[in-house]
Motif scaffolding. Sequence first.
Motif, PDB file in Angstrom:
ATOM      1  N   MET A 124      35.949  36.746  52.098  1.00  0.00           N
ATOM      2  CA  MET A 124      35.841  35.741  51.050  1.00  0.00           C
ATOM      3  C   MET A 124      37.118  34.915  51.000  1.00  0.00           C
ATOM      4  SD  MET A 124      33.813  37.682  48.042  1.00  0.00           S
ATOM      5  CE  MET A 124      32.133  38.204  48.340  1.00  0.00           C
ATOM      6  N   THR A 125      36.977  33.651  50.681  1.00  0.00           N
ATOM      7  CA  THR A 125      38.106  32.759  50.817  1.00  0.00           C
ATOM      8  C   THR A 125      38.699  32.334  49.486  1.00  0.00           C
ATOM      9  OG1 THR A 125      36.585  30.888  50.925  1.00  0.00           O
ATOM     10  CG2 THR A 125      37.254  31.866  53.003  1.00  0.00           C
ATOM     11  N   THR A 126      38.075  32.656  48.403  1.00  0.00           N
ATOM     12  CA  THR A 126      38.625  32.292  47.114  1.00  0.00           C
ATOM     13  C   THR A 126      38.929  33.538  46.315  1.00  0.00           C
ATOM     14  OG1 THR A 126      36.453  32.165  46.073  1.00  0.00           O
ATOM     15  CG2 THR A 126      37.300  30.151  47.062  1.00  0.00           C
ATOM     16  N   THR A 127      39.849  33.407  45.386  1.00  0.00           N
ATOM     17  CA  THR A 127      40.221  34.530  44.551  1.00  0.00           C
ATOM     18  C   THR A 127      39.197  34.699  43.441  1.00  0.00           C
ATOM     19  OG1 THR A 127      42.545  34.141  45.007  1.00  0.00           O
ATOM     20  CG2 THR A 127      42.027  35.494  43.090  1.00  0.00           C
ATOM     21  N   PRO A 128      38.644  35.888  43.274  1.00  0.00           N
ATOM     22  CA  PRO A 128      37.638  36.085  42.227  1.00  0.00           C
ATOM     23  C   PRO A 128      38.280  36.137  40.863  1.00  0.00           C
ATOM     24  CG  PRO A 128      38.155  38.177  43.235  1.00  0.00           C
ATOM     25  CD  PRO A 128      38.928  37.143  44.000  1.00  0.00           C
ATOM     26  N   SER A 129      37.488  35.873  39.863  1.00  0.00           N
ATOM     27  CA  SER A 129      37.952  36.070  38.491  1.00  0.00           C
ATOM     28  C   SER A 129      37.280  37.307  37.931  1.00  0.00           C
ATOM     29  CB  SER A 129      37.587  34.853  37.631  1.00  0.00           C
ATOM     30  OG  SER A 129      36.183  34.676  37.598  1.00  0.00           O
ATOM     31  N   LEU A 130      37.992  38.022  37.068  1.00  0.00           N
ATOM     32  CA  LEU A 130      37.381  39.158  36.402  1.00  0.00           C
ATOM     33  C   LEU A 130      36.360  38.654  35.397  1.00  0.00           C
ATOM     34  CD1 LEU A 130      40.414  41.490  35.700  1.00  0.00           C
ATOM     35  CD2 LEU A 130      38.478  41.985  37.167  1.00  0.00           C
ATOM     36  N   ALA A 131      35.242  39.317  35.345  1.00  0.00           N
ATOM     37  CA  ALA A 131      34.246  38.966  34.348  1.00  0.00           C
ATOM     38  C   ALA A 131      34.775  39.282  32.963  1.00  0.00           C
ATOM     39  CB  ALA A 131      32.965  39.743  34.616  1.00  0.00           C
ATOM     40  N   ASP A 132      34.189  38.649  31.953  1.00  0.00           N
ATOM     41  CA  ASP A 132      34.552  38.982  30.579  1.00  0.00           C
ATOM     42  C   ASP A 132      34.309  40.460  30.355  1.00  0.00           C
ATOM     43  OD1 ASP A 132      35.153  36.364  30.127  1.00  0.00           O
ATOM     44  OD2 ASP A 132      33.191  35.873  29.292  1.00  0.00           O
ATOM     45  N   GLY A 133      35.347  41.171  29.957  1.00  0.00           N
ATOM     46  CA  GLY A 133      35.237  42.616  29.845  1.00  0.00           C
ATOM     47  C   GLY A 133      35.408  43.239  31.221  1.00  0.00           C
ATOM     48  N   THR A 134      35.685  44.511  31.285  1.00  0.00           N
ATOM     49  CA  THR A 134      35.911  45.172  32.561  1.00  0.00           C
ATOM     50  C   THR A 134      34.986  46.366  32.743  1.00  0.00           C
ATOM     51  OG1 THR A 134      37.691  46.478  31.558  1.00  0.00           O
ATOM     52  CG2 THR A 134      38.314  44.468  32.705  1.00  0.00           C
ATOM     53  N   ALA A 140      47.591  40.998  54.712  1.00  0.00           N
ATOM     54  CA  ALA A 140      48.102  41.187  53.354  1.00  0.00           C
ATOM     55  C   ALA A 140      47.009  41.745  52.460  1.00  0.00           C
ATOM     56  CB  ALA A 140      48.605  39.848  52.788  1.00  0.00           C
ATOM     57  N   VAL A 141      47.433  42.473  51.425  1.00  0.00           N
ATOM     58  CA  VAL A 141      46.510  42.966  50.416  1.00  0.00           C
ATOM     59  C   VAL A 141      46.349  41.893  49.348  1.00  0.00           C
ATOM     60  CG1 VAL A 141      46.133  44.695  48.624  1.00  0.00           C
ATOM     61  CG2 VAL A 141      47.084  45.377  50.843  1.00  0.00           C
ATOM     62  N   GLU A 142      45.115  41.457  49.123  1.00  0.00           N
ATOM     63  CA  GLU A 142      44.853  40.384  48.167  1.00  0.00           C
ATOM     64  C   GLU A 142      44.209  40.869  46.882  1.00  0.00           C
ATOM     65  OE1 GLU A 142      42.633  37.194  49.922  1.00  0.00           O
ATOM     66  OE2 GLU A 142      44.451  36.278  50.756  1.00  0.00           O
ATOM     67  N   HIS A 143      43.560  42.038  46.910  1.00  0.00           N
ATOM     68  CA  HIS A 143      42.852  42.536  45.741  1.00  0.00           C
ATOM     69  C   HIS A 143      43.267  43.976  45.468  1.00  0.00           C
ATOM     70  CE1 HIS A 143      40.528  38.955  46.366  1.00  0.00           C
ATOM     71  NE2 HIS A 143      40.000  39.410  47.479  1.00  0.00           N
ATOM     72  N   ASP A 144      43.021  44.402  44.269  1.00  0.00           N
ATOM     73  CA  ASP A 144      43.347  45.760  43.839  1.00  0.00           C
ATOM     74  C   ASP A 144      42.255  46.721  44.299  1.00  0.00           C
ATOM     75  OD1 ASP A 144      43.932  48.115  42.520  1.00  0.00           O
ATOM     76  OD2 ASP A 144      43.964  47.240  40.513  1.00  0.00           O
ATOM     77  N   TYR A 145      42.615  47.677  45.150  1.00  0.00           N
ATOM     78  CA  TYR A 145      41.644  48.651  45.649  1.00  0.00           C
ATOM     79  C   TYR A 145      40.965  49.399  44.509  1.00  0.00           C
ATOM     80  CZ  TYR A 145      39.767  52.710  48.158  1.00  0.00           C
ATOM     81  OH  TYR A 145      38.939  53.703  48.657  1.00  0.00           O
ATOM     82  N   PHE A 146      41.683  49.620  43.424  1.00  0.00           N
ATOM     83  CA  PHE A 146      41.179  50.448  42.336  1.00  0.00           C
ATOM     84  C   PHE A 146      40.493  49.645  41.232  1.00  0.00           C
ATOM     85  CE2 PHE A 146      44.579  52.901  44.319  1.00  0.00           C
ATOM     86  CZ  PHE A 146      43.907  54.080  44.598  1.00  0.00           C
ATOM     87  N   GLU A 147      40.341  48.342  41.427  1.00  0.00           N
ATOM     88  CA  GLU A 147      39.641  47.522  40.439  1.00  0.00           C
ATOM     89  C   GLU A 147      38.168  47.901  40.401  1.00  0.00           C
ATOM     90  OE1 GLU A 147      38.415  45.563  37.661  1.00  0.00           O
ATOM     91  OE2 GLU A 147      40.511  45.122  38.124  1.00  0.00           O
ATOM     92  N   ARG A 148      37.669  48.220  39.220  1.00  0.00           N
ATOM     93  CA  ARG A 148      36.273  48.607  39.096  1.00  0.00           C
ATOM     94  C   ARG A 148      35.480  47.688  38.165  1.00  0.00           C
ATOM     95  NH1 ARG A 148      37.521  50.339  43.036  1.00  0.00           N
ATOM     96  NH2 ARG A 148      37.570  52.505  43.782  1.00  0.00           N
ATOM     97  N   GLY A 149      36.078  46.619  37.698  1.00  0.00           N
ATOM     98  CA  GLY A 149      35.337  45.661  36.899  1.00  0.00           C
ATOM     99  C   GLY A 149      34.554  44.709  37.787  1.00  0.00           C
ATOM    100  N   ALA A 150      33.666  43.963  37.176  1.00  0.00           N
ATOM    101  CA  ALA A 150      32.891  42.971  37.915  1.00  0.00           C
ATOM    102  C   ALA A 150      33.796  41.828  38.357  1.00  0.00           C
ATOM    103  CB  ALA A 150      31.764  42.445  37.037  1.00  0.00           C
ATOM    104  N   LEU A 151      33.621  41.379  39.595  1.00  0.00           N
ATOM    105  CA  LEU A 151      34.364  40.260  40.150  1.00  0.00           C
ATOM    106  C   LEU A 151      33.412  39.086  40.325  1.00  0.00           C
ATOM    107  CD1 LEU A 151      36.339  42.189  42.913  1.00  0.00           C
ATOM    108  CD2 LEU A 151      37.156  41.523  40.637  1.00  0.00           C
ATOM    109  N   VAL A 152      33.783  37.939  39.777  1.00  0.00           N
ATOM    110  CA  VAL A 152      32.924  36.760  39.830  1.00  0.00           C
ATOM    111  C   VAL A 152      33.506  35.761  40.820  1.00  0.00           C
ATOM    112  CG1 VAL A 152      31.885  34.884  38.512  1.00  0.00           C
ATOM    113  CG2 VAL A 152      32.248  37.116  37.421  1.00  0.00           C
TER     114      VAL A 152
END
Length: 267
Positions: free
Chosen positions: A1-11, A184-196
């Motif tokens: 993916m080429t763009t940075t995702p945003s976290l959804a409202d709430g996690t 490079a690491v671009e995202h958090d491996y441990f992120e468990r919220g929805a990514l939009v």
Amino acid sequence: MTTTPSLADGTDSTGPADWREANQANWDERVPIHLRSSFYDLPAFVAGRDSLQDFEPDEVGDVSGRSLLHLQCHIGLDTLSWARRGATVTGLDFSGPAVAAAGELAGRIGADTARFVTADVYDAVEALGGQTFDIVYTGFGALCWLPDITRWARTVADLLTPGGFLYLAEYHPFADVLSEDGQAVEHDYFERGALVFDEPGTYADLGAQTRSNRTVEWLHGIGEVVSALAAAGLRLEFLHEHDHGHFRLPAGLYVPQVYSLRAVKAR
């Protein structure tokens, strides 16, 4: 993916209320693009090319005469690759256009016993009338579209005959947090919220003109997947990591790019 995702409202794990509708619209629109893309290369597939990774047939073993269900099958190339090896296959996907394309492709290659069903993966047990299968197969790029891996694992267990097994081949969650060049690491491996995400085009044709560009996805660590399968009563036979096979990463990174596992339901 080429763009940075945003976290959804709430996690929480569920994400935006319209996550399923957004994802389905995205996949529906991309079916005709994928059918004509060089990424999928349908003429070569019809002529006999196999779509499976090199290690998959060896790890699954002989499928002749066995019933195989492919969850999230998209346009059915992997499903039909198993059919060519002798399995009696069923493909299931939530995209009606994808299922229609898969059925047409089955006719073109003479896979007369293959069938394709339109349903959400979480509704698979009901959609298939309680039928169970010797093998449940899930291929690359499937789990990121599911918010609840525990529910997915229970669904898989319910779809297996006693003694049957799940075979999962999936992009490695470590590779999924890397940049496009893998440096490079671009995202958090441990992120468990929805990514939009909001991205035009598709991995099969980055320049394609598209309108339904919003998707909602989730990262699932290997520990999360294995623990969910164990909780569903499946026994892990193996977990293998492979240094090749990712659709967007170059070779020679010396990191795990994909993984595969087999988990058996008790007799």
